[in-house]
Design a protein around this motif. Structure first.
Motif, short mmCIF file in Angstrom:
data_model
loop_
_atom_site.label_atom_id
_atom_site.label_comp_id
_atom_site.label_asym_id
_atom_site.label_seq_id
_atom_site.Cartn_x
_atom_site.Cartn_y
_atom_site.Cartn_z
N UNK A 30 -3.75 70.74 50.18
CA UNK A 30 -4.43 70.86 50.87
C UNK A 30 -5.32 70.94 50.08
N UNK A 31 -5.91 70.99 48.83
CA UNK A 31 -6.76 70.58 48.24
C UNK A 31 -7.23 69.77 48.20
N UNK A 105 4.70 78.07 48.25
CA UNK A 105 3.76 77.93 47.26
C UNK A 105 1.81 77.26 47.24
N UNK A 106 1.35 76.77 48.34
CA UNK A 106 0.87 76.18 48.28
C UNK A 106 -0.02 77.41 48.95
N UNK A 108 0.28 80.48 48.69
CA UNK A 108 0.25 81.52 47.93
C UNK A 108 -1.33 81.60 46.58
N UNK A 109 -1.29 80.04 46.66
CA UNK A 109 -2.21 80.02 46.01
C UNK A 109 -3.80 79.63 46.05
N UNK A 110 -3.84 79.64 47.94
CA UNK A 110 -4.76 79.16 48.40
C UNK A 110 -5.31 80.99 49.07
N UNK A 112 -4.95 83.10 47.14
CA UNK A 112 -5.69 83.76 45.89
C UNK A 112 -7.12 83.22 45.56
N UNK A 113 -7.04 82.32 46.80
CA UNK A 113 -9.13 82.02 46.85
C UNK A 113 -9.85 82.54 48.17
N UNK A 167 7.86 80.67 43.40
CA UNK A 167 6.79 79.68 42.60
C UNK A 167 7.33 78.80 41.49
N UNK A 171 6.53 74.87 40.73
CA UNK A 171 5.79 74.96 39.19
C UNK A 171 6.66 73.67 38.34
N UNK A 172 7.51 74.06 38.13
CA UNK A 172 8.75 73.42 37.84
C UNK A 172 8.99 71.38 38.29
#
Lengths: 196, 196
Positions: A30-31, A105-106, A108-110, A112-113, A167, A171-172
């Motif tokens: 995304x970023x 995973x992306x 869930x990260x998004x 958070x913001x 997650x 990450x790994x």
DNA sequence: ACCTGAACACCGTTCAAGT
DNA sequence: ACCTGAACACCGTTCAAGT
């Protein structure tokens, strides 16, 4: 968003942009994906993009909810599957398989913001949770499992654990999901205590 | 990074900036915080900032690793605590208490995007994992628990579940951590099977 | 209505100039 | 060596102009 006279065009353009966005997000996340990247891929101008989506966060949310919908589809079949454990295996697979192809995973990260996305996800998660709960209750009523927690608690615990496993695997950069699936299965067995 | 002649000044300035960054991150999160926000809070110019940190990602990583260090400190005491379950309760508390004061959810999100941070976290997580494993082995050797999985698997499963519970709690904006702690405790009991 | 692409605003980073 | 603040580059978003 502006007025649209032709619904067919609206749908086509949105689909065109969503498909391009999906491809870009898969490649760069995304970023790191630029509106311009999406526009080039979709062969539209930035101005056109903003006729069909109100912001970058808007496309991300659309893609994120679509990504969740895949997992949701598995959950929806859960209450009617022959074996709960088998159904949970399929669910774990949907969460874990990726090859970094799924975007969970992306997502869930998004979330958070982006509080708007977080809220939309929450609504879906409430439904998922109640479906898993129902599946557990059903299996219990049939005497297929002897869960060691209340069905609702078991469902929440299982989903949270699966999320954590997914997650950590992402990450790994772990390519193989077999071990994570074994961990989840062991957990499910200990919580649900299936017959035999 | 440029040359530095006075180590004391170096440390002081870095500390000054880190403290400001920490405050900003608490208030607005990593993403919404601007380098300028940090500079204003720390009372330094952007130019000065870049004498002490090479990028925004650099400060984020420093703060992120510090946030993890708090949880690590609890884990380090785990192998020597009287009761493993009590130790795990303290660990769960460290992960879950927040009041959105800890930054763990932010840290995990950031790691999804920043491979450098992800790698640094991984190194610490390997250590955490072996410490938890050791604590489980010790409790097992003492006959305090009768774990239903191999200690390493139990440790991974517990940590992943805790992470998932913490993430979901953060996403929901749930202020109370009591329920998440009960869920985690139930899980730990089922996996570790403590005596009596 | 629909589209284009230049312009604008914002923010991370660099650098010429000052002490 | 250390610092400042203006300048630069990049990217999300808007808007005047064209069909």
């Amino acid at each position: 968003m502006p007025r649209h006279s032709d619904p067919a065009l609206l749908q086509r353009r949105r689909g065109q942009i969503l498909q391009a966005a999906h491809q870009c997000f898969r490649e760069r996340g995304f970023r790191l994906t630029t509106i311009d990247d999406v526009c080039v891929e979709a062969r539209v101008s930035p101005g056109a993009f903003y006729r069909y989506f109100s912001s970058k966060a808007d496309v991300i949310a659309a893609i994120a909810l679509a990504a969740r919908a895949e997992a949701d589809a598995v959950i929806e079949r859960l209450p009617n599957s022959d074996s709960l454990l088998e159904g949970l295996d399929r669910l774990a697979h949907a969460y874990l398989v990726d090859d970094s192809k799924s975007l969970l995973a992306e997502v869930w990260s998004e979330a958070t913001y982006d509080p708007v996305l977080a809220k939309a996800l929450q609504a879906r998660e409430r439904i998922s949770l109640s479906l898993v709960t129902a599946a557990i209750e059903r299996a219990q009523a049939q005497g297929a499992i002897y869960p060691s927690m209340a069905p609702g608690d078991a469902a929440e615990t299982l989903l949270a654990s699966l999320e954590g496993l997914a997650l950590r695997r992402a990450r790994r950069g772990e390519p193989d999901c077999a071990q994570a699936m074994r961990w989840f299965r062991a957990l499910a067995v200990h919580i649900l205590k299936p017959k035999r």
